[in-house]
Design a protein around this motif. Structure first.
Motif, PDB file in Angstrom:
ATOM      1  N   SER A  13      52.153  39.512  39.942  1.00  0.00           N
ATOM      2  CA  SER A  13      52.354  38.303  39.298  1.00  0.00           C
ATOM      3  C   SER A  13      52.885  37.892  37.719  1.00  0.00           C
ATOM      4  CB  SER A  13      52.121  37.546  39.821  1.00  0.00           C
ATOM      5  OG  SER A  13      51.407  37.474  41.288  1.00  0.00           O
ATOM      6  N   PRO A  14      53.839  39.440  37.437  1.00  0.00           N
ATOM      7  CA  PRO A  14      54.463  38.991  36.070  1.00  0.00           C
ATOM      8  C   PRO A  14      54.728  38.331  35.595  1.00  0.00           C
ATOM      9  CG  PRO A  14      55.076  41.166  36.967  1.00  0.00           C
ATOM     10  CD  PRO A  14      54.332  40.236  38.468  1.00  0.00           C
ATOM     11  N   GLU A  15      54.932  37.584  36.607  1.00  0.00           N
ATOM     12  CA  GLU A  15      56.265  36.258  35.795  1.00  0.00           C
ATOM     13  C   GLU A  15      55.048  35.032  36.009  1.00  0.00           C
ATOM     14  OE1 GLU A  15      54.998  35.757  40.572  1.00  0.00           O
ATOM     15  OE2 GLU A  15      56.005  37.601  38.888  1.00  0.00           O
ATOM     16  N   LEU A  16      53.691  35.323  36.238  1.00  0.00           N
ATOM     17  CA  LEU A  16      52.718  34.367  36.519  1.00  0.00           C
ATOM     18  C   LEU A  16      52.138  34.036  35.224  1.00  0.00           C
ATOM     19  CD1 LEU A  16      51.853  33.595  39.972  1.00  0.00           C
ATOM     20  CD2 LEU A  16      53.345  32.352  38.166  1.00  0.00           C
ATOM     21  N   ILE A  17      51.849  35.507  34.641  1.00  0.00           N
ATOM     22  CA  ILE A  17      51.076  36.151  33.001  1.00  0.00           C
ATOM     23  C   ILE A  17      51.729  35.521  32.595  1.00  0.00           C
ATOM     24  CG2 ILE A  17      49.500  37.149  32.830  1.00  0.00           C
ATOM     25  CD1 ILE A  17      49.086  36.835  35.353  1.00  0.00           C
ATOM     26  N   GLY A  18      50.872  34.875  31.572  1.00  0.00           N
ATOM     27  CA  GLY A  18      50.961  34.559  29.988  1.00  0.00           C
ATOM     28  C   GLY A  18      51.639  33.166  29.967  1.00  0.00           C
ATOM     29  N   GLU A  19      51.881  31.641  30.733  1.00  0.00           N
ATOM     30  CA  GLU A  19      52.219  31.348  30.545  1.00  0.00           C
ATOM     31  C   GLU A  19      52.944  30.387  31.731  1.00  0.00           C
ATOM     32  OE1 GLU A  19      54.147  29.447  28.347  1.00  0.00           O
ATOM     33  OE2 GLU A  19      54.635  32.188  26.819  1.00  0.00           O
ATOM     34  N   ASN A  20      52.198  30.462  32.898  1.00  0.00           N
ATOM     35  CA  ASN A  20      52.683  29.801  34.297  1.00  0.00           C
ATOM     36  C   ASN A  20      50.524  29.639  34.814  1.00  0.00           C
ATOM     37  OD1 ASN A  20      54.948  29.676  33.721  1.00  0.00           O
ATOM     38  ND2 ASN A  20      55.238  31.093  34.913  1.00  0.00           N
ATOM     39  N   VAL A  21      49.912  30.144  34.774  1.00  0.00           N
ATOM     40  CA  VAL A  21      48.323  30.087  34.692  1.00  0.00           C
ATOM     41  C   VAL A  21      47.412  30.454  34.111  1.00  0.00           C
ATOM     42  CG1 VAL A  21      49.215  31.469  37.394  1.00  0.00           C
ATOM     43  CG2 VAL A  21      48.616  32.333  35.692  1.00  0.00           C
ATOM     44  N   ASP A  22      46.382  29.761  34.266  1.00  0.00           N
ATOM     45  CA  ASP A  22      45.199  29.149  32.611  1.00  0.00           C
ATOM     46  C   ASP A  22      44.894  30.563  33.172  1.00  0.00           C
ATOM     47  OD1 ASP A  22      46.393  27.090  31.841  1.00  0.00           O
ATOM     48  OD2 ASP A  22      46.344  26.039  33.609  1.00  0.00           O
ATOM     49  N   VAL A  23      44.158  31.264  34.316  1.00  0.00           N
ATOM     50  CA  VAL A  23      43.071  31.881  34.861  1.00  0.00           C
ATOM     51  C   VAL A  23      43.907  33.114  36.405  1.00  0.00           C
ATOM     52  CG1 VAL A  23      40.878  32.655  35.903  1.00  0.00           C
ATOM     53  CG2 VAL A  23      41.022  30.378  34.040  1.00  0.00           C
ATOM     54  N   VAL A  24      43.022  33.568  36.463  1.00  0.00           N
ATOM     55  CA  VAL A  24      43.250  35.069  36.855  1.00  0.00           C
ATOM     56  C   VAL A  24      41.694  36.054  37.462  1.00  0.00           C
ATOM     57  CG1 VAL A  24      44.680  37.112  37.680  1.00  0.00           C
ATOM     58  CG2 VAL A  24      45.919  35.890  35.935  1.00  0.00           C
ATOM     59  N   SER A  25      41.759  35.332  38.430  1.00  0.00           N
ATOM     60  CA  SER A  25      40.277  36.271  38.717  1.00  0.00           C
ATOM     61  C   SER A  25      39.931  36.133  40.181  1.00  0.00           C
ATOM     62  CB  SER A  25      39.121  34.998  38.104  1.00  0.00           C
ATOM     63  OG  SER A  25      37.456  36.517  38.335  1.00  0.00           O
ATOM     64  N   ASP A  26      39.066  36.494  40.714  1.00  0.00           N
ATOM     65  CA  ASP A  26      38.401  36.704  41.870  1.00  0.00           C
ATOM     66  C   ASP A  26      37.612  35.374  42.334  1.00  0.00           C
ATOM     67  OD1 ASP A  26      36.708  36.895  44.882  1.00  0.00           O
ATOM     68  OD2 ASP A  26      36.629  39.153  44.137  1.00  0.00           O
ATOM     69  N   SER A  27      37.685  34.571  43.560  1.00  0.00           N
ATOM     70  CA  SER A  27      37.208  33.169  43.644  1.00  0.00           C
ATOM     71  C   SER A  27      35.898  33.262  43.382  1.00  0.00           C
ATOM     72  CB  SER A  27      37.659  32.916  45.022  1.00  0.00           C
ATOM     73  OG  SER A  27      37.633  33.656  46.145  1.00  0.00           O
ATOM     74  N   LYS A  28      35.278  34.515  44.005  1.00  0.00           N
ATOM     75  CA  LYS A  28      33.931  34.150  43.763  1.00  0.00           C
ATOM     76  C   LYS A  28      33.154  34.115  41.989  1.00  0.00           C
ATOM     77  CE  LYS A  28      32.996  37.545  47.258  1.00  0.00           C
ATOM     78  NZ  LYS A  28      32.445  38.964  47.780  1.00  0.00           N
ATOM     79  N   ASN A  29      33.648  34.669  41.221  1.00  0.00           N
ATOM     80  CA  ASN A  29      34.231  34.232  40.139  1.00  0.00           C
ATOM     81  C   ASN A  29      33.882  33.067  39.337  1.00  0.00           C
ATOM     82  OD1 ASN A  29      33.077  37.478  39.956  1.00  0.00           O
ATOM     83  ND2 ASN A  29      35.634  37.615  38.916  1.00  0.00           N
ATOM     84  N   ILE A  30      35.182  32.476  39.887  1.00  0.00           N
ATOM     85  CA  ILE A  30      35.573  30.636  39.332  1.00  0.00           C
ATOM     86  C   ILE A  30      34.036  30.310  40.433  1.00  0.00           C
ATOM     87  CG2 ILE A  30      36.794  29.407  40.178  1.00  0.00           C
ATOM     88  CD1 ILE A  30      38.012  31.464  37.924  1.00  0.00           C
ATOM     89  N   LYS A  31      33.674  30.528  41.618  1.00  0.00           N
ATOM     90  CA  LYS A  31      32.659  29.558  41.830  1.00  0.00           C
ATOM     91  C   LYS A  31      31.027  29.938  41.472  1.00  0.00           C
ATOM     92  CE  LYS A  31      33.170  31.668  46.078  1.00  0.00           C
ATOM     93  NZ  LYS A  31      32.315  32.463  47.399  1.00  0.00           N
ATOM     94  N   LYS A  32      30.534  31.696  40.941  1.00  0.00           N
ATOM     95  CA  LYS A  32      29.804  31.526  40.451  1.00  0.00           C
ATOM     96  C   LYS A  32      29.777  30.754  39.431  1.00  0.00           C
ATOM     97  CE  LYS A  32      28.413  35.666  40.087  1.00  0.00           C
ATOM     98  NZ  LYS A  32      28.270  37.071  40.282  1.00  0.00           N
ATOM     99  N   LEU A  33      31.067  30.081  38.175  1.00  0.00           N
ATOM    100  CA  LEU A  33      30.972  29.857  36.634  1.00  0.00           C
ATOM    101  C   LEU A  33      31.209  28.308  36.905  1.00  0.00           C
ATOM    102  CD1 LEU A  33      33.921  31.275  35.205  1.00  0.00           C
ATOM    103  CD2 LEU A  33      31.990  31.760  34.440  1.00  0.00           C
ATOM    104  N   LEU A  34      31.313  27.986  38.073  1.00  0.00           N
ATOM    105  CA  LEU A  34      30.897  26.443  38.224  1.00  0.00           C
ATOM    106  C   LEU A  34      30.002  26.385  38.814  1.00  0.00           C
ATOM    107  CD1 LEU A  34      34.856  25.202  39.898  1.00  0.00           C
ATOM    108  CD2 LEU A  34      34.274  25.849  37.288  1.00  0.00           C
ATOM    109  N   LYS A  35      28.998  27.021  39.801  1.00  0.00           N
ATOM    110  CA  LYS A  35      28.023  26.581  39.333  1.00  0.00           C
ATOM    111  C   LYS A  35      27.007  26.827  39.036  1.00  0.00           C
ATOM    112  CE  LYS A  35      27.644  29.343  43.659  1.00  0.00           C
ATOM    113  NZ  LYS A  35      27.584  30.000  44.593  1.00  0.00           N
TER     114      LYS A  35
END
Length: 1138
Positions: free
Chosen positions: A73-95
């Protein structure tokens, strides 16, 4: 279509599925109580592979899957999204705030506004000896992180839990999911039917239908079960998740969880369940409780109720604050694109640290390629830049430029030649787009984000700043604060937007074009010089192997028998040595010869061919832009130099891809037309030698681009286009050839370009025709050469007229017809034959033929213009004047050199009269124009000649009726002549006309016997003479002016003296005859001789002459006095008579 999920406490959460492996969700089958989950179901590990992956929970992702998602999804990268990651990594950070013993190890990369987060397994990548790719990081880990740990170092090494219980629970979960898959079963949980609204269901279905399925992954890559865009408050994330989702009946979307009834749900588990449902936009969760693998029952919960489960309560607002703070911390400190950052938190540590590994480990790495992330990051930067160039283009030129610069710094040009070549092409496209006319001289207005700063600071300052910010940290407690973390971190650096004048931008583009060509040629050379191993020769078992040998003393024997043999051997040796030395001295030439057409030896679909074609096209556009800039400052030699390079690049494009080259035919046509323009300007330049010298000054960049282009050429078709010489004729002919060739490449449907070149094509033929006409006028003595040059000029004018008629250019068409008429007049002049005494022969038919052709061309010019309008007034007046001149010259020549050898006199006079009438018709004396005085003088001359013609005819005819008519015509034209000569103030001509009028009346005296008739004629003659005092007065004033006493007036003075002498004699003649006529009347009748004495007195006044030594001015003054006195005496005489 986005759908906002109810989350509790006002938390905003929306999710859009970009990709799902299983559509629609698998239908759910509720398990009966007492079902033993330790026993495998009949469908376990069978059926659709997608269902197997979803149910088994075993999905092998890449080591760093964020790059896989970002590339998808290169059209989203750089301008349209803040983070690209595995959902497990996001959960680990938020916990983090809820699990102090949680271990964090993630690699962070920055691409524009987007952060790529990937889990980094320290044990797998750093502690296993076979992983040599991370040697530099292993050293940093041991020396920096482990050395600073005060506790047991083994506890800081996080290993994956592969215990027996974990494996058994994983198998049990897999069997449970397979049990739950139903074919036509309905979901029959007893729950509130309003838990999932119909709108939510429709929203999800519409969302799934609106998102297209991505391309199939390449071999060896893997996708998540689901990729989605998650908007959590003001954070937008692209996530990958493998959450099993089921549906059916009144509950179309629900997640399943298997929970051991003997263990309560803790906070971490509750946060896990809640975040999974938010990320996947699942409104409900079905909890299946078991005890030792035996199903006991189900519980259906709404996602919004999960934070309030007894024993696992948590605040969604805290999770929100953690998400915003951790993102703010990362964006504030991970600001360098192309750098690898390590987000690390040890178990039981109160601080989360961020290491800039690219800066900290620079001494441990041999180069950017030692970092395994360099390649995927570099390629991702390229893909994002390429996507931005397609969608945003000029608006994001600074962003694209930065992405490509960082990409080129990360990738090795030999290992990744295609990407490096393409990146350089995109860089050149920023400076020189395909529409070269859109390049402005001022700064391009771009809507770059305010978060970016220009990357123009001092290098030393930048290094100090990077060292100072190479390690940053944030306390876990600070992540829970309601306000975002605001640290004095550096902003994301950006190169400024592409700007500058056209020439500067073109030259910058050429640097990147050269870098791309060099990278491409190096790669192509490797491909073409790769030699396949020869097939090993096999022996035939039925043939003897020949034994090749020679006597040891062969050369000695040969030298004895054949003494020339030794010399031949020595000669061959010396030849080889000479050849080696020659090759050593001309190594570049030999390699250049070998490399000719080296890309054609590659496969037809090789990327090298198309990439070189595109780079050369961009070089053509860049050089063409430089040409425009050079033409604006009149550096024509420089312009032709760059035009030659662009033509060579175009010729190479034709060789590489002939079929695709036809798409660029318009560009070739425009360049050929520009070459013709430069040639024309060089013709009119006063320093053509200086411009020719400028063509030899070539920069190193130009030479390198030429060398790359010439590798594919065996010959240069357009060498003649760029050859400049001081020969005007040759240059004009080449200009016409260039325009003609350009018209073959520019299609008629491209009206503006085709019309522009067609107009220039007509102009150069006009210039060439004028050149031949001027050459002909300079060699008037050689009639044959004049005619030949006029033929060539006529051919040029005809081609120019055809060109202008095609584009309906009336003005230029009329001008070329006018020039063609001038050319025919020159032919007429050259056809005049001289007699031995220096005079010319009579007016010939050939001369008449050319004059009539000239008149015909002038008439065509007028027919093209149609009428004298404001737009064509000046041209119309010019053409009518020239046409009048043609008829006037013909009439004058026929009158002065009458062709009496083949025409009767009456016929000549008739034709002269017709020609004079036509000349008078096209002589506009009334309109206000620059030629009005000339037209009036021409009209006076025409009437004068007509009057003279009728005067002579009057003398020659004997028929009284005819003579009377001719006399009336002569008097009429003499009268008009006098009026026009008075307008234009030509006293000498007016005096001559008055004398001719006197002569006309004097001729009538011959043979008259009637005294009264004679008296009347004499009085008329006296009146003409007295009326000439105005002309004499003007002559006297002209002579009194000091400016008239110049050598050029000597002829005028001599002519005037003759006319004054004739006037005096005619005055005396008239007065003498008046005296005689009065005396004769007195003898017959005494009353008629009453004026005899008066006439004698007047005659006595006329006899007084000026002294012989007096000047013309004195003579004029004396004659004026005589005429004024005679006028007074004549007026008294008339008064007494009345």
């Amino acid at each position: 279509m986005e759908h906002q999920l109810k989350t509790g406490e006002g938390i905003k959460s929306q999710a859009v599925v970009k990709y799902a492996a299983l559509e629609p969700p698998a239908k759910f089958l509720q398990l009966q109580p007492k079902t033993d989950l330790k026993l495998p179901p009949a469908n376990w590990l069978r059926g659709d592979p997608k269902i197997q992956n979803m149910a088994s929970g075993k999905v092998n992702h890449d080591d760093f899957p964020s790059f896989n998602m970002a590339n998808g999804s290169p059209e989203l990268i750089g301008e349209n999204v803040d983070v690209v990651s595995d959902s497990k990594n996001i959960k680990k950070l938020l916990k983090i705030p809820y699990s102090k013993g949680n271990h964090i190890s993630m690699m962070v990369h920055r691409v524009g506004k987007t952060l790529l987060l990937d889990e980094f397994d320290i044990h797998r990548h750093l502690l296993r000896k076979q992983q040599d790719d991370w040697r530099w990081l292993r050293k940093f880990y041991y020396e920096t992180i482990l050395q600073n740990m005060s506790q047991d170092k083994e506890k800081w090494i996080n290993k994956k839990n592969r215990s027996r219980d974990v494996l058994q629970n994983r198998n049990m979960l897999s069997k449970f999911l397979y049990y739950s898959i139903g074919e036509d079963a309905e979901f029959s949980l007893e729950a509130d039917p309003s838990s999932v609204s119909q709108n939510d269901h429709q929203s999800m279905n519409q969302t799934k239908q609106a998102i297209p399925e991505p391309e199939k992954p390449q071999q060896g890559s893997s996708y998540y079960q689901r990729e989605l865009l998650w908007n959590f408050e003001d954070i937008r994330m692209l996530l990958g998740t493998d959450l099993p989702i089921f549906g059916g009946g009144t509950h179309p979307c629900v997640s399943l969880r298997l929970q051991d009834n003997s263990k309560p749900i803790n906070v971490l588990t509750g946060i896990d369940y809640w975040l999974d449902n938010l990320m996947c936009n699942v409104p409900e969760i079905a909890m299946c409780y078991h005890l030792n693998g035996i199903v006991e029952g189900y519980e259906l919960l709404k996602t919004a109720d999960i934070p309030n489960i007894e024993g696992s309560k948590f605040s969604p607002n805290v999770i929100k604050d953690v998400a915003q703070n951790i993102l703010s911390f990362l964006k504030t400190n991970a600001t360098q694109e192309g750098h690898t950052y390590w987000l690390f938190k040890g178990s039981n540590d109160d601080v989360v640290k961020l290491y800039d590994l690219t800066t900290l480990c620079a001494d441990n790495m041999d180069g950017p390629t030692d970092n395994p992330f360099s390649i995927p990051v570099g390629i991702l930067l390229y893909r994002v830049a390429r996507n931005l160039s397609k969608t945003s283009g000029k608006k994001k030129s600074g962003t694209i430029r930065t992405l490509l610069k960082n990409c080129l710094m990360l990738l090795d040009k030999e290992e990744h030649a295609q990407v490096v070549t393409s990146a350089n092409y995109l860089m050149s496209d920023l400076y020189v787009p395909d529409d070269i006319s859109s390049v402005e001289s001022d700064v391009s207005s771009e809507s770059e984000d305010e978060e970016y700063v220009e990357q123009e600071q001092d290098q030393a300052e930048e290094e100090d700043e990077s060292c100072r910010k190479s390690t940053t940290s944030v306390e876990v407690q600070a992540l829970c604060l309601a306000e975002k973390i605001k640290e004095p971190g550096s902003q994301l650096q950006r190169y400024p937007a592409v700007c500058g004048n056209k020439e500067d931008r073109c030259r910058e583009a050429l640097k990147h074009i050269l870098a791309g060509l060099q990278c491409l040629d190096t790669s192509a050379t490797k491909c073409t010089t790769h030699i396949e191993p020869e097939e090993q020769a096999k022996c035939n078992p039925y043939e003897a192997i020949p034994m090749h040998y020679e006597p040891i003393n062969k050369m000695t024997v040969k030298s004895k028998d054949d003494p020339d043999g030794a010399r031949l051997a020595n000669h061959r040796g010396s030849s080889v040595d000479n050849e080696i030395s020659t090759r050593a001295g001309h190594e570049d030439l030999s390699s250049h010869a070998v490399s000719k057409l080296h890309l054609l030896s590659l496969p037809h679909n090789s990327w090298h061919t198309l990439s070189k074609f595109l780079l050369l096209k961009k070089a053509v556009l860049a050089y063409y832009g430089v040409v425009d800039s050079k033409l604006a400052i009149h550096e024509y030699g420089q312009a032709m130099k760059y035009l030659k390079i662009s033509l060579k690049c175009l010729e190479t494009m034709r060789v590489l891809l002939p079929a695709k080259f036809t798409e660029n035919s318009k560009l070739l046509g425009e360049i050929l037309a520009s070459a013709a323009d430069i040639r024309l300007m060089l013709i009119h330049s006063s320093d053509i030698k200086g411009h020719i010298e400028d063509m030899d000054n070539v920069t190193d960049i130009d030479l390198a681009i030429l060398e790359s282009a010439e590798k594919e050429l065996t010959e240069f078709e357009y060498m003649w286009v760029c050859e400049v010489s001081s020969d005007v004729e040759r240059s004009l002919v080449r200009c016409a050839m260039c325009y003609e060739l350009a018209l073959q490449y520019v299609h008629v449907r491209d009206k503006d370009a085709w019309r522009n070149i067609q107009k220039r094509f007509g102009n150069v033929h006009n210039e060439l025709g004028v050149f031949y006409m001027n050459q002909a006028s300079n060699c008037a003595d050689n009639a044959a050469k004049v005619i030949e040059l006029c033929k060539q000029g006529g051919c040029c004018f005809r081609q120019g007229i055809e060109a202008f008629e095609l584009i309906r250019d009336k003005t230029n068409t009329a001008l070329l017809y006018s020039n063609y008429g001038r050319l025919m007049r020159l032919c007429a002049k050259s056809s005049v034959k001289q007699i031995d005494d220096g005079s010319r022969e009579e007016f010939s038919q050939q001369e008449k033929h050319y004059y009539l052709q000239a008149a015909d061309h002038y008439k065509k010019a007028l027919s093209v213009l149609e009428r004298r309008g404001a737009q064509h007034a000046e041209i119309w007046d010019s053409v009518t004047w020239e046409l009048s001149t043609v008829y006037f010259n013909m009439a004058t020549l026929m009158q002065d050199h009458a062709p009496l050898s083949h025409m009767a006199k009456d016929q000549v006079e008739k034709e002269v009269t017709e020609l004079m009438t036509k000349a008078l018709k096209y002589c506009d004396v009334n309109s206000e124009q620059s030629r009005q005085i000339m037209c009036q003088y021409r009209a006076a001359s025409i009437h004068h000649r007509l009057a003279s013609l009728y005067h002579n005819a009057f003398r020659a005819h004997n028929d009284s009726i005819k003579k009377k008519h001719l006399r009336q015509l002569a008097e009429l034209h003499y009268g008009k002549t006098s009026a026009y000569f008075k307008y234009v103030d030509t006293p000498c001509e007016l005096l001559r006309v008055q004398l001719e009028r006197v002569a006309l009346e004097e001729y009538q005296l011959t043979g008259l016997t009637n005294v009264s008739t004679k008296q009347k004629l004499l009085l008329v003659m006296l009146g003409y003479i007295i009326d000439s005092r105005g002309s004499i007065d003007s002559i006297h004033k002209q002579l009194s002016d000091k400016h008239t006493a110049q050598p050029e007036f000597e002829g005028y003075v001599g002519e005037t003296e003759k006319l004054l002498g004739i006037l005096e004699s005619r005055l005396q003649f008239v007065l003498l005859n008046l005296v005689k006529n009065s005396a004769a009347n007195a003898k017959k009748n005494k009353s008629d001789g009453v004026h005899k004495d008066d006439y004698k007195a007047m005659y006595a006044v006329a006899l007084k002459q000026a002294s012989q030594n007096s000047t013309l001015q004195d003579k004029c003054f004396h004659l004026l006095g005589v005429l004024y006195k005679l006028q007074e005496m004549y007026q008294k005489l008339e008064c007494s008579a009345s």
